[in-house]
Enzyme design. Structure first.
Site, PDB file in Angstrom:
ATOM      1  N   GLY A  78      26.193  41.416  88.812  1.00  0.00           N
ATOM      2  CA  GLY A  78      26.454  40.384  87.826  1.00  0.00           C
ATOM      3  C   GLY A  78      24.494  39.127  88.109  1.00  0.00           C
ATOM      4  O   GLY A  78      23.888  39.459  86.837  1.00  0.00           O
ATOM      5  N   HIS A  79      24.285  38.568  88.744  1.00  0.00           N
ATOM      6  CA  HIS A  79      23.049  38.220  89.357  1.00  0.00           C
ATOM      7  C   HIS A  79      21.702  39.670  89.502  1.00  0.00           C
ATOM      8  O   HIS A  79      20.160  39.132  89.287  1.00  0.00           O
ATOM      9  CB  HIS A  79      23.423  37.466  90.332  1.00  0.00           C
ATOM     10  CG  HIS A  79      24.289  36.774  90.960  1.00  0.00           C
ATOM     11  ND1 HIS A  79      25.144  36.355  91.094  1.00  0.00           N
ATOM     12  CD2 HIS A  79      24.351  35.104  90.184  1.00  0.00           C
ATOM     13  CE1 HIS A  79      25.921  35.453  91.848  1.00  0.00           C
ATOM     14  NE2 HIS A  79      25.473  34.686  89.969  1.00  0.00           N
ATOM     15  N   GLY A 125      23.554  30.815  93.982  1.00  0.00           N
ATOM     16  CA  GLY A 125      24.434  31.992  96.313  1.00  0.00           C
ATOM     17  C   GLY A 125      25.732  32.596  94.713  1.00  0.00           C
ATOM     18  O   GLY A 125      25.865  32.653  93.535  1.00  0.00           O
ATOM     19  N   ALA A 126      26.117  32.976  95.963  1.00  0.00           N
ATOM     20  CA  ALA A 126      27.785  34.335  96.188  1.00  0.00           C
ATOM     21  C   ALA A 126      26.815  35.356  94.947  1.00  0.00           C
ATOM     22  O   ALA A 126      27.481  35.828  94.136  1.00  0.00           O
ATOM     23  CB  ALA A 126      28.726  33.681  95.837  1.00  0.00           C
ATOM     24  N   LEU A 127      26.283  36.089  95.121  1.00  0.00           N
ATOM     25  CA  LEU A 127      25.494  36.892  94.351  1.00  0.00           C
ATOM     26  C   LEU A 127      26.455  37.723  94.188  1.00  0.00           C
ATOM     27  O   LEU A 127      26.988  38.284  95.781  1.00  0.00           O
ATOM     28  CB  LEU A 127      24.378  37.300  94.708  1.00  0.00           C
ATOM     29  CG  LEU A 127      23.318  35.669  94.458  1.00  0.00           C
ATOM     30  CD1 LEU A 127      21.148  36.647  94.765  1.00  0.00           C
ATOM     31  CD2 LEU A 127      22.110  35.780  93.304  1.00  0.00           C
ATOM     32  N   HIS A 128      25.825  38.942  93.176  1.00  0.00           N
ATOM     33  CA  HIS A 128      26.953  39.980  92.204  1.00  0.00           C
ATOM     34  C   HIS A 128      25.988  40.469  92.121  1.00  0.00           C
ATOM     35  O   HIS A 128      25.329  40.340  90.732  1.00  0.00           O
ATOM     36  CB  HIS A 128      28.039  39.532  92.628  1.00  0.00           C
ATOM     37  CG  HIS A 128      28.655  38.144  91.023  1.00  0.00           C
ATOM     38  ND1 HIS A 128      27.963  38.849  90.235  1.00  0.00           N
ATOM     39  CD2 HIS A 128      28.666  37.292  90.694  1.00  0.00           C
ATOM     40  CE1 HIS A 128      28.424  37.927  89.173  1.00  0.00           C
ATOM     41  NE2 HIS A 128      28.432  36.911  89.823  1.00  0.00           N
ATOM     42  N   SER A 145      32.427  37.600  88.547  1.00  0.00           N
ATOM     43  CA  SER A 145      32.217  36.089  88.333  1.00  0.00           C
ATOM     44  C   SER A 145      32.677  35.607  90.077  1.00  0.00           C
ATOM     45  O   SER A 145      33.317  36.968  90.871  1.00  0.00           O
ATOM     46  CB  SER A 145      33.624  34.607  87.781  1.00  0.00           C
ATOM     47  OG  SER A 145      33.261  34.190  88.787  1.00  0.00           O
ATOM     48  N   SER A 146      31.584  34.761  91.022  1.00  0.00           N
ATOM     49  CA  SER A 146      31.618  34.702  92.089  1.00  0.00           C
ATOM     50  C   SER A 146      32.920  33.837  92.666  1.00  0.00           C
ATOM     51  O   SER A 146      33.460  34.100  93.885  1.00  0.00           O
ATOM     52  CB  SER A 146      30.756  33.620  92.513  1.00  0.00           C
ATOM     53  OG  SER A 146      29.525  33.845  92.515  1.00  0.00           O
ATOM     54  N   GLN A 189      27.221  19.188  88.898  1.00  0.00           N
ATOM     55  CA  GLN A 189      28.741  19.763  87.740  1.00  0.00           C
ATOM     56  C   GLN A 189      29.640  20.120  88.606  1.00  0.00           C
ATOM     57  O   GLN A 189      30.508  21.029  87.622  1.00  0.00           O
ATOM     58  CB  GLN A 189      27.485  21.444  87.783  1.00  0.00           C
ATOM     59  CG  GLN A 189      27.494  22.553  88.851  1.00  0.00           C
ATOM     60  CD  GLN A 189      26.715  23.494  87.786  1.00  0.00           C
ATOM     61  OE1 GLN A 189      24.950  23.604  88.598  1.00  0.00           O
ATOM     62  NE2 GLN A 189      27.129  24.964  87.700  1.00  0.00           N
TER      63      GLN A 189
HETATM   64  O1  PAF Z   1      25.043  29.666  86.667  1.00  0.00           O
HETATM   65  C1  PAF Z   1      24.949  28.945  87.505  1.00  0.00           C
HETATM   66  O2  PAF Z   1      24.740  29.128  88.321  1.00  0.00           O
HETATM   67  C2  PAF Z   1      24.877  27.845  87.371  1.00  0.00           C
HETATM   68  O3  PAF Z   1      25.556  26.804  86.276  1.00  0.00           O
HETATM   69  C3  PAF Z   1      23.319  27.200  87.331  1.00  0.00           C
HETATM   70  C4  PAF Z   1      22.787  27.888  85.700  1.00  0.00           C
HETATM   71  C5  PAF Z   1      22.157  27.799  88.262  1.00  0.00           C
HETATM   72  C6  PAF Z   1      22.552  25.831  87.730  1.00  0.00           C
HETATM   73  O4  PAF Z   1      23.207  25.295  88.614  1.00  0.00           O
END
Ligand code: PAF
Length: 269
Positions: free
Chosen positions: A26-27, A21-24, A174-175, A51
């Site tokens: 880059g996504h 999420g927190a798309l920008h 980056s988010s 993670q």
């Molecule tokens: O790059 C990310 O946003 C995360 O590491 C991913 C690949 C979605 C896994 O949670």
């Protein structure tokens, strides 16, 4: 675009873009690339606690659901998948290990981070079963480890890498950038500047010398700056054919990473 918690009735072939999420923008470039590959593009939004070795980082992770829907739709996603924790991790956790490479560079500073990434991506792949999965080059070590994991466990999935999107100052999107002040954003410009200089050198010695300049910037606390061999993710040597400069450090308590491919073939000693 459909918004679902449980993935059903996916059209094949499907291109998959996993996100937290927190798309920008880059996504969006990943989603656009996915759309070139398939008519069905599934984008997942799942903030994976496994993670985050630092719980404070997890707590501060931005969540922007409305904005995510808008950006995913605009870039061509056909499904926005927001699985619950129970869907991703039902019952006992089948944890994957990222091995020695997962404990180097980013892994030194983020213990267990890549085990968490591989564990969730494997699970997302099991549930989505795409033909293509698209990842950014910005997290180059993550990309390397996912390619390895997919070749071992999901050889039917093609991993597609997309170049990093940068803002006008050169800063990789980056988010985390939203947590930097204007002054922090200005200081962060040094990262891409140093990468550009180092990556245009034609020997490992001169590239490493160029990287040393970053230590002079007091606003940036360096974790590592190195040239790696893209095939092995080990420190590059004179026999390396494809090499890349990687860098990580802190500005205003925000961890920033970036990388750039070396532009020239190395001058052999
Ligand atoms: O790059 C990310 O946003 C995360 O590491 C991913 C690949 C979605 C896994 O949670």
């Amino acid at each position: 675009m459909r918004e679902v918690e449980v993935l059903t009735d996916l059209n094949n072939p499907c291109a998959f873009v996993p996100t937290m999420g927190a798309l920008h923008a880059g996504h969006q470039s990943l989603i656009r690339r996915a759309r070139e590959l398939a008519d069905e593009v599934a984008v997942s939004v799942f903030v994976n606690p496994l993670q985050f070795e630092n719980k404070d980082d997890l707590a501060k992770y931005p969540t922007t659901p409305k904005h995510d829907s808008q950006l995913a739709k605009e870039a061509g996603a056909t499904i926005l998948w927001r699985p619950s924790y129970e869907i991703i991790y039902p019952g006992e956790l089948k944890k994957l290990s990222s091995g020695e490479i997962g404990r180097s560079f980013e892994g030194v500073h983020r213990l267990g981070h890549f085990d968490g990434v591989l564990t969730v991506v494997n699970r997302l792949f099991e549930l989505c079963r795409p033909k293509y999965a698209v990842f950014g080059e910005k997290d180059f070590q993550q990309l390397f480890l996912i390619k390895e994991m997919a070749a071992r466990i999901h050889p039917e999935i093609q991993i597609i890498a997309v170049p990093t999107i940068r803002d006008t100052s050169g800063l990789a999107l980056s988010s985390r950038n939203v947590r930097l002040s204007d002054q922090g954003l200005k200081s962060a410009e040094v990262i891409s500047k140093i990468l550009r200089v180092a990556s245009s050198e034609s020997s490992l010695t001169s590239a490493r010398q160029a990287l040393k300049q970053i230590e002079k910037h007091s606003s940036f606390t360096l974790d590592y700056a190195e040239i790696i061999d893209e095939e092995s993710f080990q420190v590059a040597d004179e026999s390396s054919l494809k090499t890349r400069v990687i860098i990580a450090g802190w500005i205003e308590g925000v961890r920033l990473i970036d990388n750039m491919a070396m532009q020239n073939s190395l001058v052999r000693a």
